[in-house]
Motif scaffolding. Structure first.
Motif, PDB file in Angstrom:
ATOM      1  N   VAL A  49       0.844  -1.200   0.000  1.00  0.00           N
ATOM      2  CA  VAL A  49       0.000   0.000   0.000  1.00  0.00           C
ATOM      3  C   VAL A  49       0.880   1.252   0.000  1.00  0.00           C
ATOM      4  O   VAL A  49       0.590   2.228  -0.713  1.00  0.00           O
ATOM      5  CB  VAL A  49      -0.957  -0.023   1.215  1.00  0.00           C
ATOM      6  CG1 VAL A  49      -1.619   1.317   1.438  1.00  0.00           C
ATOM      7  CG2 VAL A  49      -2.007  -1.114   1.037  1.00  0.00           C
ATOM      8  N   LEU A  50       1.944   1.221   0.771  1.00  0.00           N
ATOM      9  CA  LEU A  50       2.859   2.360   0.818  1.00  0.00           C
ATOM     10  C   LEU A  50       3.584   2.556  -0.522  1.00  0.00           C
ATOM     11  O   LEU A  50       3.853   3.692  -0.922  1.00  0.00           O
ATOM     12  CB  LEU A  50       3.855   2.194   1.964  1.00  0.00           C
ATOM     13  CG  LEU A  50       3.232   2.368   3.350  1.00  0.00           C
ATOM     14  CD1 LEU A  50       4.118   1.757   4.426  1.00  0.00           C
ATOM     15  CD2 LEU A  50       2.953   3.830   3.635  1.00  0.00           C
ATOM     16  N   ALA A  51       3.853   1.470  -1.227  1.00  0.00           N
ATOM     17  CA  ALA A  51       4.474   1.583  -2.554  1.00  0.00           C
ATOM     18  C   ALA A  51       3.519   2.309  -3.507  1.00  0.00           C
ATOM     19  O   ALA A  51       3.951   3.155  -4.308  1.00  0.00           O
ATOM     20  CB  ALA A  51       4.830   0.196  -3.092  1.00  0.00           C
ATOM     21  N   ILE A  52       2.242   2.009  -3.416  1.00  0.00           N
ATOM     22  CA  ILE A  52       1.247   2.704  -4.241  1.00  0.00           C
ATOM     23  C   ILE A  52       1.218   4.186  -3.883  1.00  0.00           C
ATOM     24  O   ILE A  52       1.206   5.054  -4.770  1.00  0.00           O
ATOM     25  CB  ILE A  52      -0.144   2.059  -4.068  1.00  0.00           C
ATOM     26  CG1 ILE A  52      -0.146   0.654  -4.659  1.00  0.00           C
ATOM     27  CG2 ILE A  52      -1.238   2.935  -4.689  1.00  0.00           C
ATOM     28  CD1 ILE A  52      -1.360  -0.182  -4.289  1.00  0.00           C
ATOM     29  N   ALA A  53       1.223   4.482  -2.592  1.00  0.00           N
ATOM     30  CA  ALA A  53       1.208   5.891  -2.157  1.00  0.00           C
ATOM     31  C   ALA A  53       2.452   6.626  -2.659  1.00  0.00           C
ATOM     32  O   ALA A  53       2.352   7.751  -3.151  1.00  0.00           O
ATOM     33  CB  ALA A  53       1.115   5.966  -0.630  1.00  0.00           C
ATOM     34  N   LEU A  54       3.608   5.995  -2.544  1.00  0.00           N
ATOM     35  CA  LEU A  54       4.848   6.620  -3.018  1.00  0.00           C
ATOM     36  C   LEU A  54       4.808   6.865  -4.524  1.00  0.00           C
ATOM     37  O   LEU A  54       5.217   7.921  -5.007  1.00  0.00           O
ATOM     38  CB  LEU A  54       6.057   5.744  -2.668  1.00  0.00           C
ATOM     39  CG  LEU A  54       6.487   5.752  -1.210  1.00  0.00           C
ATOM     40  CD1 LEU A  54       7.496   4.638  -0.949  1.00  0.00           C
ATOM     41  CD2 LEU A  54       7.059   7.098  -0.826  1.00  0.00           C
ATOM     42  N   TYR A  55       4.311   5.894  -5.260  1.00  0.00           N
ATOM     43  CA  TYR A  55       4.222   6.032  -6.711  1.00  0.00           C
ATOM     44  C   TYR A  55       3.249   7.150  -7.088  1.00  0.00           C
ATOM     45  O   TYR A  55       3.539   7.966  -7.976  1.00  0.00           O
ATOM     46  CB  TYR A  55       3.784   4.707  -7.346  1.00  0.00           C
ATOM     47  CG  TYR A  55       3.794   4.746  -8.852  1.00  0.00           C
ATOM     48  CD1 TYR A  55       4.993   4.689  -9.560  1.00  0.00           C
ATOM     49  CD2 TYR A  55       2.610   4.843  -9.571  1.00  0.00           C
ATOM     50  CE1 TYR A  55       5.018   4.731 -10.940  1.00  0.00           C
ATOM     51  CE2 TYR A  55       2.625   4.893 -10.958  1.00  0.00           C
ATOM     52  CZ  TYR A  55       3.826   4.828 -11.632  1.00  0.00           C
ATOM     53  OH  TYR A  55       3.843   4.882 -13.003  1.00  0.00           O
ATOM     54  N   ALA A  56       2.122   7.200  -6.398  1.00  0.00           N
ATOM     55  CA  ALA A  56       1.135   8.260  -6.666  1.00  0.00           C
ATOM     56  C   ALA A  56       1.717   9.635  -6.353  1.00  0.00           C
ATOM     57  O   ALA A  56       1.460  10.601  -7.071  1.00  0.00           O
ATOM     58  CB  ALA A  56      -0.128   8.018  -5.839  1.00  0.00           C
ATOM     59  N   LEU A  57       2.501   9.725  -5.293  1.00  0.00           N
ATOM     60  CA  LEU A  57       3.036  11.009  -4.847  1.00  0.00           C
ATOM     61  C   LEU A  57       4.211  11.491  -5.692  1.00  0.00           C
ATOM     62  O   LEU A  57       4.251  12.643  -6.103  1.00  0.00           O
ATOM     63  CB  LEU A  57       3.461  10.912  -3.380  1.00  0.00           C
ATOM     64  CG  LEU A  57       4.006  12.179  -2.735  1.00  0.00           C
ATOM     65  CD1 LEU A  57       2.962  13.289  -2.738  1.00  0.00           C
ATOM     66  CD2 LEU A  57       4.464  11.881  -1.310  1.00  0.00           C
ATOM     67  N   TYR A  58       5.165  10.617  -5.945  1.00  0.00           N
ATOM     68  CA  TYR A  58       6.388  11.077  -6.596  1.00  0.00           C
ATOM     69  C   TYR A  58       6.366  10.956  -8.126  1.00  0.00           C
ATOM     70  O   TYR A  58       6.307  11.986  -8.795  1.00  0.00           O
ATOM     71  CB  TYR A  58       7.607  10.431  -5.955  1.00  0.00           C
ATOM     72  CG  TYR A  58       7.775  10.936  -4.536  1.00  0.00           C
ATOM     73  CD1 TYR A  58       8.122  12.255  -4.294  1.00  0.00           C
ATOM     74  CD2 TYR A  58       7.509  10.128  -3.442  1.00  0.00           C
ATOM     75  CE1 TYR A  58       8.232  12.758  -3.011  1.00  0.00           C
ATOM     76  CE2 TYR A  58       7.625  10.616  -2.142  1.00  0.00           C
ATOM     77  CZ  TYR A  58       7.981  11.922  -1.936  1.00  0.00           C
ATOM     78  OH  TYR A  58       8.086  12.418  -0.665  1.00  0.00           O
ATOM     79  N   PRO A  59       6.368   9.781  -8.722  1.00  0.00           N
ATOM     80  CA  PRO A  59       6.377   9.769 -10.196  1.00  0.00           C
ATOM     81  C   PRO A  59       5.097  10.359 -10.813  1.00  0.00           C
ATOM     82  O   PRO A  59       5.158  11.009 -11.842  1.00  0.00           O
ATOM     83  CB  PRO A  59       6.507   8.292 -10.566  1.00  0.00           C
ATOM     84  CG  PRO A  59       7.011   7.615  -9.354  1.00  0.00           C
ATOM     85  CD  PRO A  59       6.561   8.431  -8.183  1.00  0.00           C
ATOM     86  N   ARG A  60       3.939  10.157 -10.178  1.00  0.00           N
ATOM     87  CA  ARG A  60       2.674  10.622 -10.761  1.00  0.00           C
ATOM     88  C   ARG A  60       2.261  12.002 -10.248  1.00  0.00           C
ATOM     89  O   ARG A  60       1.312  12.578 -10.755  1.00  0.00           O
ATOM     90  CB  ARG A  60       1.561   9.609 -10.494  1.00  0.00           C
ATOM     91  CG  ARG A  60       1.893   8.199 -10.964  1.00  0.00           C
ATOM     92  CD  ARG A  60       2.507   8.129 -12.339  1.00  0.00           C
ATOM     93  NE  ARG A  60       1.499   8.012 -13.343  1.00  0.00           N
ATOM     94  CZ  ARG A  60       1.667   8.328 -14.602  1.00  0.00           C
ATOM     95  NH1 ARG A  60       2.812   8.773 -15.028  1.00  0.00           N
ATOM     96  NH2 ARG A  60       0.713   8.190 -15.471  1.00  0.00           N
ATOM     97  N   HIS A  61       2.920  12.534  -9.234  1.00  0.00           N
ATOM     98  CA  HIS A  61       2.681  13.890  -8.703  1.00  0.00           C
ATOM     99  C   HIS A  61       1.218  14.150  -8.350  1.00  0.00           C
ATOM    100  O   HIS A  61       0.711  15.259  -8.564  1.00  0.00           O
ATOM    101  CB  HIS A  61       3.204  14.952  -9.676  1.00  0.00           C
ATOM    102  CG  HIS A  61       4.638  14.765 -10.015  1.00  0.00           C
ATOM    103  ND1 HIS A  61       5.656  15.007  -9.121  1.00  0.00           N
ATOM    104  CD2 HIS A  61       5.232  14.305 -11.157  1.00  0.00           C
ATOM    105  CE1 HIS A  61       6.815  14.722  -9.691  1.00  0.00           C
ATOM    106  NE2 HIS A  61       6.590  14.289 -10.915  1.00  0.00           N
ATOM    107  N   LEU A  62       0.531  13.117  -7.867  1.00  0.00           N
ATOM    108  CA  LEU A  62      -0.874  13.219  -7.445  1.00  0.00           C
ATOM    109  C   LEU A  62      -1.775  13.739  -8.567  1.00  0.00           C
ATOM    110  O   LEU A  62      -2.795  14.371  -8.306  1.00  0.00           O
ATOM    111  CB  LEU A  62      -1.014  14.098  -6.197  1.00  0.00           C
ATOM    112  CG  LEU A  62      -0.242  13.650  -4.957  1.00  0.00           C
ATOM    113  CD1 LEU A  62      -0.435  14.646  -3.825  1.00  0.00           C
ATOM    114  CD2 LEU A  62      -0.655  12.254  -4.527  1.00  0.00           C
TER     115      LEU A  62
END
Length: 161
Positions: free
Chosen positions: A77-90
């Motif tokens: 779940v944290l990997a998804i959050a990190l991906y959403a936040l950093y590479p995808r910039h929310l």
């Protein structure tokens, strides 16, 4: 010894990191619901929550149990959050997905904290020695309802920001 620390000291470090993760996660969830910036808080929450899961795997254990499964789920779940936040910039759908992932990671952390509290604090252990008694179930259901409601609101409101 774990990482050169006595088991007691390592446990204190792990608990301290966990508590920082929980408090910062509550702040992040509140700020998402209240349309406030999460910059800074989300980094603290993500780092400490990841460290909580990782250090949980370092305790001496026999076999792979429910705590390990929850740790793996939390890291996913944290990997998804990190991906959403950093590479995808929310951006786009990643914004509400981040809110949902952050709320779920916080729930996992609080779920474990409640279970540990009932297992380690004598007054709570007396109320629910097997962690199947009503006080334990009520506490865990209350945590689930509160964080699910907060996560739902954060997911909906943060998505519109």
């Amino acid at each position: 010894m774990v990482l050169g620390l006595s088991l007691a000291t390592f446990t204190l470090v792990h608990v301290g990191i966990s508590l920082i993760g929980i408090v910062s996660g509550i702040v992040v969830l509140y700020r998402m619901v209240a349309f406030r910036p999460i910059v800074g808080w989300n980094e603290l929450f993500l780092v400490t929550t990841i460290l909580t899961s990782v250090t949980g795997f370092l305790f001496p254990f026999h076999g792979f149990g429910p705590a390990h499964i929850l740790g793996v789920l939390s890291l996913l779940v944290l990997a998804i959050a990190l991906y959403a936040l950093y590479p995808r910039h929310l951006s786009g759908a990643w914004r509400p997905l981040y809110a949902a992932a952050a709320a779920l990671a916080l729930y996992f952390n609080v779920f474990v904290a409640v279970a540990q509290a009932f297992g380690k604090i004598p007054a709570l252990t007396a109320l629910a020695p097997t962690q199947s008694e009503p006080p334990f179930v009520i506490a865990q259901v209350a945590v689930l309802v509160l964080l699910a409601a907060g996560g739902f609101l954060a997911q909906r409101r943060f998505a519109r920001a």
